[in-house]
Write a protein that holds these residues in place. Structure first.
Motif, PDB file in Angstrom:
ATOM      1  N   VAL A 162     -18.185   7.902  10.381  1.00 50.43           N
ATOM      2  CA  VAL A 162     -17.775   6.555   9.988  1.00 50.43           C
ATOM      3  C   VAL A 162     -18.990   5.661   9.773  1.00 50.43           C
ATOM      4  O   VAL A 162     -19.035   4.872   8.814  1.00 50.43           O
ATOM      5  CB  VAL A 162     -16.815   5.957  11.034  1.00 50.43           C
ATOM      6  CG1 VAL A 162     -16.575   4.474  10.769  1.00 50.43           C
ATOM      7  CG2 VAL A 162     -15.487   6.720  11.027  1.00 50.43           C
ATOM      8  N   ASP A 163     -20.016   5.779  10.634  1.00 51.08           N
ATOM      9  CA  ASP A 163     -21.234   4.979  10.447  1.00 51.08           C
ATOM     10  C   ASP A 163     -21.866   5.257   9.094  1.00 51.08           C
ATOM     11  O   ASP A 163     -22.260   4.335   8.359  1.00 51.08           O
ATOM     12  CB  ASP A 163     -22.251   5.279  11.561  1.00 51.08           C
ATOM     13  CG  ASP A 163     -21.895   4.606  12.869  1.00 51.08           C
ATOM     14  OD1 ASP A 163     -21.218   3.551  12.828  1.00 51.08           O
ATOM     15  OD2 ASP A 163     -22.290   5.119  13.925  1.00 51.08           O
ATOM     16  N   GLY A 164     -21.968   6.545   8.735  1.00 50.25           N
ATOM     17  CA  GLY A 164     -22.571   6.902   7.467  1.00 50.25           C
ATOM     18  C   GLY A 164     -21.756   6.416   6.282  1.00 50.25           C
ATOM     19  O   GLY A 164     -22.302   5.953   5.282  1.00 50.25           O
ATOM     20  N   ALA A 165     -20.432   6.522   6.383  1.00 48.31           N
ATOM     21  CA  ALA A 165     -19.564   6.083   5.290  1.00 48.31           C
ATOM     22  C   ALA A 165     -19.680   4.583   5.066  1.00 48.31           C
ATOM     23  O   ALA A 165     -19.781   4.107   3.924  1.00 48.31           O
ATOM     24  CB  ALA A 165     -18.116   6.477   5.588  1.00 48.31           C
ATOM     25  N   LEU A 166     -19.689   3.817   6.149  1.00 49.24           N
ATOM     26  CA  LEU A 166     -19.772   2.359   6.025  1.00 49.24           C
ATOM     27  C   LEU A 166     -21.138   1.926   5.494  1.00 49.24           C
ATOM     28  O   LEU A 166     -21.234   0.988   4.686  1.00 49.24           O
ATOM     29  CB  LEU A 166     -19.493   1.704   7.375  1.00 49.24           C
ATOM     30  CG  LEU A 166     -18.059   1.871   7.893  1.00 49.24           C
ATOM     31  CD1 LEU A 166     -17.955   1.411   9.336  1.00 49.24           C
ATOM     32  CD2 LEU A 166     -17.074   1.098   7.023  1.00 49.24           C
ATOM     33  N   SER A 167     -22.173   2.608   5.917  1.00 44.18           N
ATOM     34  CA  SER A 167     -23.512   2.297   5.403  1.00 44.18           C
ATOM     35  C   SER A 167     -23.580   2.546   3.898  1.00 44.18           C
ATOM     36  O   SER A 167     -24.191   1.768   3.159  1.00 44.18           O
ATOM     37  CB  SER A 167     -24.564   3.153   6.118  1.00 44.18           C
ATOM     38  OG  SER A 167     -24.643   2.821   7.483  1.00 44.18           O
ATOM     39  N   ALA A 168     -22.945   3.624   3.436  1.00 46.95           N
ATOM     40  CA  ALA A 168     -22.943   3.925   2.004  1.00 46.95           C
ATOM     41  C   ALA A 168     -22.193   2.857   1.208  1.00 46.95           C
ATOM     42  O   ALA A 168     -22.620   2.476   0.110  1.00 46.95           O
ATOM     43  CB  ALA A 168     -22.310   5.296   1.767  1.00 46.95           C
ATOM     44  N   LEU A 169     -21.089   2.355   1.755  1.00 48.67           N
ATOM     45  CA  LEU A 169     -20.347   1.291   1.080  1.00 48.67           C
ATOM     46  C   LEU A 169     -21.169   0.005   1.017  1.00 48.67           C
ATOM     47  O   LEU A 169     -21.220  -0.675  -0.015  1.00 48.67           O
ATOM     48  CB  LEU A 169     -19.016   1.046   1.791  1.00 48.67           C
ATOM     49  CG  LEU A 169     -17.934   2.102   1.580  1.00 48.67           C
ATOM     50  CD1 LEU A 169     -16.736   1.826   2.483  1.00 48.67           C
ATOM     51  CD2 LEU A 169     -17.491   2.134   0.124  1.00 48.67           C
ATOM     52  N   ASP A 170     -21.804  -0.331   2.119  1.00 45.13           N
ATOM     53  CA  ASP A 170     -22.647  -1.537   2.123  1.00 45.13           C
ATOM     54  C   ASP A 170     -23.793  -1.407   1.127  1.00 45.13           C
ATOM     55  O   ASP A 170     -24.135  -2.363   0.420  1.00 45.13           O
ATOM     56  CB  ASP A 170     -23.203  -1.789   3.535  1.00 45.13           C
ATOM     57  CG  ASP A 170     -22.198  -2.490   4.439  1.00 45.13           C
ATOM     58  OD1 ASP A 170     -21.478  -3.378   3.937  1.00 45.13           O
ATOM     59  OD2 ASP A 170     -22.132  -2.159   5.636  1.00 45.13           O
ATOM     60  N   ARG A 171     -24.373  -0.234   1.061  1.00 48.27           N
ATOM     61  CA  ARG A 171     -25.483  -0.008   0.139  1.00 48.27           C
ATOM     62  C   ARG A 171     -25.012  -0.144  -1.323  1.00 48.27           C
ATOM     63  O   ARG A 171     -25.658  -0.797  -2.148  1.00 48.27           O
ATOM     64  CB  ARG A 171     -26.082   1.376   0.369  1.00 48.27           C
ATOM     65  CG  ARG A 171     -27.327   1.671  -0.454  1.00 48.27           C
ATOM     66  CD  ARG A 171     -28.063   2.883   0.097  1.00 48.27           C
ATOM     67  NE  ARG A 171     -27.225   4.056   0.199  1.00 48.27           N
ATOM     68  CZ  ARG A 171     -26.776   4.559   1.356  1.00 48.27           C
ATOM     69  NH1 ARG A 171     -27.077   3.992   2.509  1.00 48.27           N
ATOM     70  NH2 ARG A 171     -25.994   5.647   1.376  1.00 48.27           N
ATOM     71  N   ALA A 172     -23.857   0.440  -1.641  1.00 50.43           N
ATOM     72  CA  ALA A 172     -23.317   0.347  -3.002  1.00 50.43           C
ATOM     73  C   ALA A 172     -23.002  -1.090  -3.372  1.00 50.43           C
ATOM     74  O   ALA A 172     -23.251  -1.516  -4.503  1.00 50.43           O
ATOM     75  CB  ALA A 172     -22.068   1.220  -3.123  1.00 50.43           C
ATOM     76  N   TYR A 173     -22.484  -1.852  -2.417  1.00 49.86           N
ATOM     77  CA  TYR A 173     -22.145  -3.251  -2.689  1.00 49.86           C
ATOM     78  C   TYR A 173     -23.412  -4.081  -2.926  1.00 49.86           C
ATOM     79  O   TYR A 173     -23.478  -4.887  -3.858  1.00 49.86           O
ATOM     80  CB  TYR A 173     -21.338  -3.830  -1.526  1.00 49.86           C
ATOM     81  CG  TYR A 173     -20.377  -4.921  -1.920  1.00 49.86           C
ATOM     82  CD1 TYR A 173     -19.022  -4.681  -1.986  1.00 49.86           C
ATOM     83  CD2 TYR A 173     -20.838  -6.207  -2.231  1.00 49.86           C
ATOM     84  CE1 TYR A 173     -18.126  -5.687  -2.356  1.00 49.86           C
ATOM     85  CE2 TYR A 173     -19.947  -7.216  -2.602  1.00 49.86           C
ATOM     86  CZ  TYR A 173     -18.597  -6.944  -2.657  1.00 49.86           C
ATOM     87  OH  TYR A 173     -17.719  -7.948  -3.022  1.00 49.86           O
ATOM     88  N   ARG A 174     -24.416  -3.855  -2.076  1.00 50.50           N
ATOM     89  CA  ARG A 174     -25.666  -4.629  -2.223  1.00 50.50           C
ATOM     90  C   ARG A 174     -26.334  -4.340  -3.569  1.00 50.50           C
ATOM     91  O   ARG A 174     -26.875  -5.263  -4.209  1.00 50.50           O
ATOM     92  CB  ARG A 174     -26.644  -4.254  -1.094  1.00 50.50           C
ATOM     93  CG  ARG A 174     -26.347  -4.891   0.235  1.00 50.50           C
ATOM     94  CD  ARG A 174     -27.539  -4.782   1.171  1.00 50.50           C
ATOM     95  NE  ARG A 174     -28.031  -3.397   1.307  1.00 50.50           N
ATOM     96  CZ  ARG A 174     -27.588  -2.541   2.216  1.00 50.50           C
ATOM     97  NH1 ARG A 174     -26.615  -2.917   3.060  1.00 50.50           N
ATOM     98  NH2 ARG A 174     -28.077  -1.323   2.293  1.00 50.50           N
ATOM     99  N   GLU A 175     -26.284  -3.103  -3.994  1.00 47.75           N
ATOM    100  CA  GLU A 175     -26.986  -2.718  -5.230  1.00 47.75           C
ATOM    101  C   GLU A 175     -26.309  -3.247  -6.481  1.00 47.75           C
ATOM    102  O   GLU A 175     -26.944  -3.312  -7.539  1.00 47.75           O
ATOM    103  CB  GLU A 175     -27.082  -1.184  -5.302  1.00 47.75           C
ATOM    104  CG  GLU A 175     -28.024  -0.598  -4.261  1.00 47.75           C
ATOM    105  CD  GLU A 175     -27.988   0.922  -4.239  1.00 47.75           C
ATOM    106  OE1 GLU A 175     -27.117   1.519  -4.935  1.00 47.75           O
ATOM    107  OE2 GLU A 175     -28.800   1.528  -3.503  1.00 47.75           O
ATOM    108  N   HIS A 176     -25.044  -3.672  -6.369  1.00 46.33           N
ATOM    109  CA  HIS A 176     -24.317  -4.045  -7.572  1.00 46.33           C
ATOM    110  C   HIS A 176     -23.694  -5.432  -7.525  1.00 46.33           C
ATOM    111  O   HIS A 176     -23.000  -5.825  -8.453  1.00 46.33           O
ATOM    112  CB  HIS A 176     -23.235  -3.002  -7.873  1.00 46.33           C
ATOM    113  CG  HIS A 176     -23.779  -1.643  -8.151  1.00 46.33           C
ATOM    114  ND1 HIS A 176     -23.928  -0.689  -7.184  1.00 46.33           N
ATOM    115  CD2 HIS A 176     -24.237  -1.100  -9.313  1.00 46.33           C
ATOM    116  CE1 HIS A 176     -24.453   0.406  -7.736  1.00 46.33           C
ATOM    117  NE2 HIS A 176     -24.637   0.189  -9.007  1.00 46.33           N
ATOM    118  N   ARG A 177     -23.934  -6.158  -6.463  1.00 45.02           N
ATOM    119  CA  ARG A 177     -23.301  -7.483  -6.394  1.00 45.02           C
ATOM    120  C   ARG A 177     -24.067  -8.498  -7.263  1.00 45.02           C
ATOM    121  O   ARG A 177     -25.205  -8.315  -7.587  1.00 45.02           O
ATOM    122  CB  ARG A 177     -23.217  -7.971  -4.954  1.00 45.02           C
ATOM    123  CG  ARG A 177     -24.541  -8.323  -4.291  1.00 45.02           C
ATOM    124  CD  ARG A 177     -24.323  -8.659  -2.825  1.00 45.02           C
ATOM    125  NE  ARG A 177     -25.580  -8.956  -2.168  1.00 45.02           N
ATOM    126  CZ  ARG A 177     -25.752  -8.912  -0.846  1.00 45.02           C
ATOM    127  NH1 ARG A 177     -24.737  -8.560  -0.069  1.00 45.02           N
ATOM    128  NH2 ARG A 177     -26.915  -9.197  -0.312  1.00 45.02           N
TER     129      ARG A 177
END
Length: 422
Positions: free
Chosen positions: A407-422
């Protein structure tokens, strides 16, 4: 959850089903002279779109309409490419908002949608719908259905196991046990189909996140919140707990959407967590089933429960259409009271443009009640800044079920994707 050309390569052709309504017109117009329009729709909308096309053809007998069906993954990958190559259909499924490659925002930015602001349907479209159909003040899609994501239960299967639709998380887990004791699973889960992976998460975060933070996505966009430090963590934990508790069929990653529908239709599963449009697919296989859709509880307080509900099916017009007048006539029919009612009556959804003559299908009674009461929240990806976030979500759910992340890894990946495209 919710929510879909003409020249196709051999591999893609194997994935599509086409239904063609053709023939000489009664007025004597030759086949060569008659306008021919192509409509590309999601396989989950096969029943309603064909019903609407049949009605349109009766009113426009000189127009030939060909419907091509493709699954969500194929549409989102192939439709933008075909449109850019000048090979796209005349009218096609487009996703509201901005969350995937075939969304209104993504296609409009590439000039692949014709503006529809001057069409009659725009005069009666609710203002609350416009955020997911409009870009920079212009309307680029006709919204057709208001759908939801939740638990669809077979009432016959519920009675067979002696259960009732749960309203709390504790009741939900108990019903998983009850179903298993009777040789069934509570929910069929087809995570081999990429878009299905997101639905349980969405059904849970509606309560664990958006019940208390309806502007969560705006706050993430401003850097004030993260997926990792929010109710998304509780939702992913609960998703995995459901799997470990035996709520789903074995090997969800090797089960497709179609196979999951078959499990419900055949009685091997009590239900499925899906978009409302799946009701018509289940009914097509098992017309006698009494189906009901409810919110998926995520806590033990029913008053907290929210259900994802939003515009789902919408259609756009190809600006390069060679039969623009006929294609616009079909767009107008989709936006009319007759078109909206027919599409949603056969699809067990609600009109995106409400009208007093529509009779709600009993299967989605709770959806209608929640829409009126304000206990629905938008589909999460409709508010995300870029398709990459949704794709990251697909990938992380698959990785969680494969055991290659936590779960930690999955949430980190979502945060990373959001930061890169917001």
């Amino acid at each position: 959850m919710p929510r879909t050309p003409r020249l196709l390569g051999p591999a893609l052709a194997l994935m599509l089903a086409a239904a063609s309504l053709t023939g000489c017109s009664p007025s004597g117009t030759s086949a060569a002279e008659a306008p021919r329009i192509t409509v590309m729709a999601n396989t989950t909308d096969e029943v309603p779109v064909n019903s609407v096309v049949a009605a349109f053809r009766r009113q426009n007998p000189d127009t030939h309409v060909t419907v091509t069906l493709a699954d969500t993954d194929t549409l989102q990958k192939e439709l933008p490419r075909k449109l850019r190559a000048g090979e796209g259909p005349d009218v096609f499924t487009v996703w509201p908002g901005s969350g995937n490659p075939a969304s209104v925002t993504a296609l409009e930015e590439d000039d692949l949608l014709e503006e529809l602001s001057s069409r009659r349907f725009n005069l009666t479209m609710p203002m609350g719908v416009k955020p997911v159909t409009d870009v920079d003040g212009g309307t680029y899609a006709v919204p057709v259905t208001f759908s939801a994501i939740g638990a669809i239960y077979s009432q016959q299967a519920l009675e067979a196991v002696g259960g009732t639709a749960p309203t709390t998380w504790t009741e939900l887990l108990a019903l998983c046990d009850t179903a298993r004791r009777h040789g069934k699973v509570l929910f069929a889960l087809g995570n081999e189909t990429p878009w299905v992976t997101q639905l349980v998460t969405y059904a849970l975060v509606a309560t664990t996140v958006y019940a208390h933070l309806p502007d969560f996505d705006r706050q993430v966009g401003y850097g004030e919140r993260t997926f990792a430090r929010s109710g998304w963590r509780a939702a992913l934990d609960k998703y995995l707990e459901m799997d470990e508790h035996g709520c789903f069929n074995p090997a969800p990653l090797n089960t497709t959407y179609e196979e999951a529908v078959d499990q419900v239709a055949s009685g091997r599963a009590v239900g499925v967590v899906q978009v409302a449009g799946a009701l018509s697919a289940i009914r097509a296989q098992a017309p006698g089933l009494d189906l009901r859709m409810t919110a998926l509880p995520a806590t033990d307080d029913p008053d907290e429960t929210r259900m994802p509900g939003a515009v789902s099916a919408a259609y756009g017009l190809n600006p390069a259409s060679r039969h623009r007048r006929a294609a616009l006539a079909f767009i107008d029919f989709l936006g009319s009271e007759q078109g909206q009612n027919l599409y949603n009556r056969t699809g067990a959804t609600l009109p995106a443009i409400p009208n007093p003559s529509f009779t709600t299908d009993p299967a989605v009674k709770e959806v209608a009640e929640r829409q009126k009461a304000g206990t629905t929240v938008p589909f999460m990806d409709q508010q995300w800044p870029d398709p990459a976030v949704q794709q990251a979500h697909f990938a992380q759910i698959r990785a969680l079920f494969a055991g290659t992340t936590d779960v930690d890894g999955a949430l980190s990946a979502l945060d990373r994707a959001y930061r890169e495209h917001r």
